[in-house]
Enzyme design. Sequence first.
Site, PDB file in Angstrom:
ATOM      1  N   GLY A  46       0.824  -1.199   0.000  1.00 29.71           N
ATOM      2  CA  GLY A  46       0.000   0.000   0.000  1.00 29.71           C
ATOM      3  C   GLY A  46       0.855   1.245   0.000  1.00 29.71           C
ATOM      4  CD  GLN A  51       3.458   5.868   2.472  1.00 30.27           C
ATOM      5  OE1 GLN A  51       2.436   5.345   2.047  1.00 30.27           O
ATOM      6  NE2 GLN A  51       4.460   5.167   2.965  1.00 30.27           N
ATOM      7  CB  CYS A  88       5.459   2.290   7.056  1.00 35.02           C
ATOM      8  SG  CYS A  88       4.967   3.780   6.173  1.00 35.02           S
ATOM      9  CG  LEU A  89       6.509   0.826   0.962  1.00 39.21           C
ATOM     10  CD1 LEU A  89       5.930   1.056  -0.420  1.00 39.21           C
ATOM     11  CD2 LEU A  89       7.602  -0.234   0.922  1.00 39.21           C
ATOM     12  CG  HIS A 130      -0.188   1.333   7.264  1.00 35.71           C
ATOM     13  ND1 HIS A 130       0.811   1.005   8.154  1.00 35.71           N
ATOM     14  CD2 HIS A 130       0.397   2.147   6.339  1.00 35.71           C
ATOM     15  CE1 HIS A 130       1.944   1.609   7.786  1.00 35.71           C
ATOM     16  NE2 HIS A 130       1.713   2.292   6.689  1.00 35.71           N
ATOM     17  CD  GLU A 131      -0.935   2.463   2.825  1.00 34.11           C
ATOM     18  OE1 GLU A 131      -0.536   3.638   2.733  1.00 34.11           O
ATOM     19  OE2 GLU A 131      -0.161   1.516   3.061  1.00 34.11           O
ATOM     20  CG  HIS A 134       0.421   6.841   5.465  1.00 39.06           C
ATOM     21  ND1 HIS A 134       1.570   7.391   5.984  1.00 39.06           N
ATOM     22  CD2 HIS A 134       0.696   5.533   5.253  1.00 39.06           C
ATOM     23  CE1 HIS A 134       2.510   6.437   6.081  1.00 39.06           C
ATOM     24  NE2 HIS A 134       1.995   5.299   5.651  1.00 39.06           N
TER      25      HIS A 134
HETATM   26 NI    NI Z   1       2.888   3.455   5.492  1.00 37.30          NI
END
Ligand code: NI
Length: 160
Positions: A46, A51, A88-89, A130-131, A134
């Site tokens: 995701g 991000q 998380c990326l 999670h997304e 963000h």
């Molecule tokens: Ni993330």
Amino acid sequence: MAIRIIREFGDDILRKTSKPVKEMTPRLKSIIQDMFDTMYASEGVGLAGPQVGILKRVVVIDVGEQPLVLINPEIVLTSGSQTGDEGCLSLPGKHAVVTRPENLTFRAQNIDMEWYKMEAEGLLARAVCHELDHLEGILYTDKREGPIRDNGEPDEDREE
Ligand code: NI
């Protein structure tokens, strides 16, 4: 297609609230494609607008079932809970334990700005939570229940 730079923890943009998307534009379509390319290149499941430096309520998710575009997403119902590792990326190579709903229903607009509703469970439910966090400037580390660990680090001191 283009791979974008992923903003990392410490970047102020990850703490800002994203704005609703009012209309689809060729530019936004291209950003969404880039978000998929960037997510796949990093082997993530995701990615949210902030991000990649875009403060708009846009999320892409693919947990291996189908690619999903979530524009202006909202969670409408949750049930159950799951406690497990999350990463998380924007914080590469790390993970921590976070509790999320096991099941949820969300609504969002697709790439054509049409509303749809979908049920999610397990990893997909975790990814949606999670997304969406963000988009509010919330990071999983805010909700973690234990230490932030390096991927591959043995968790022998964890209480199961
Ligand atoms: Ni993330």
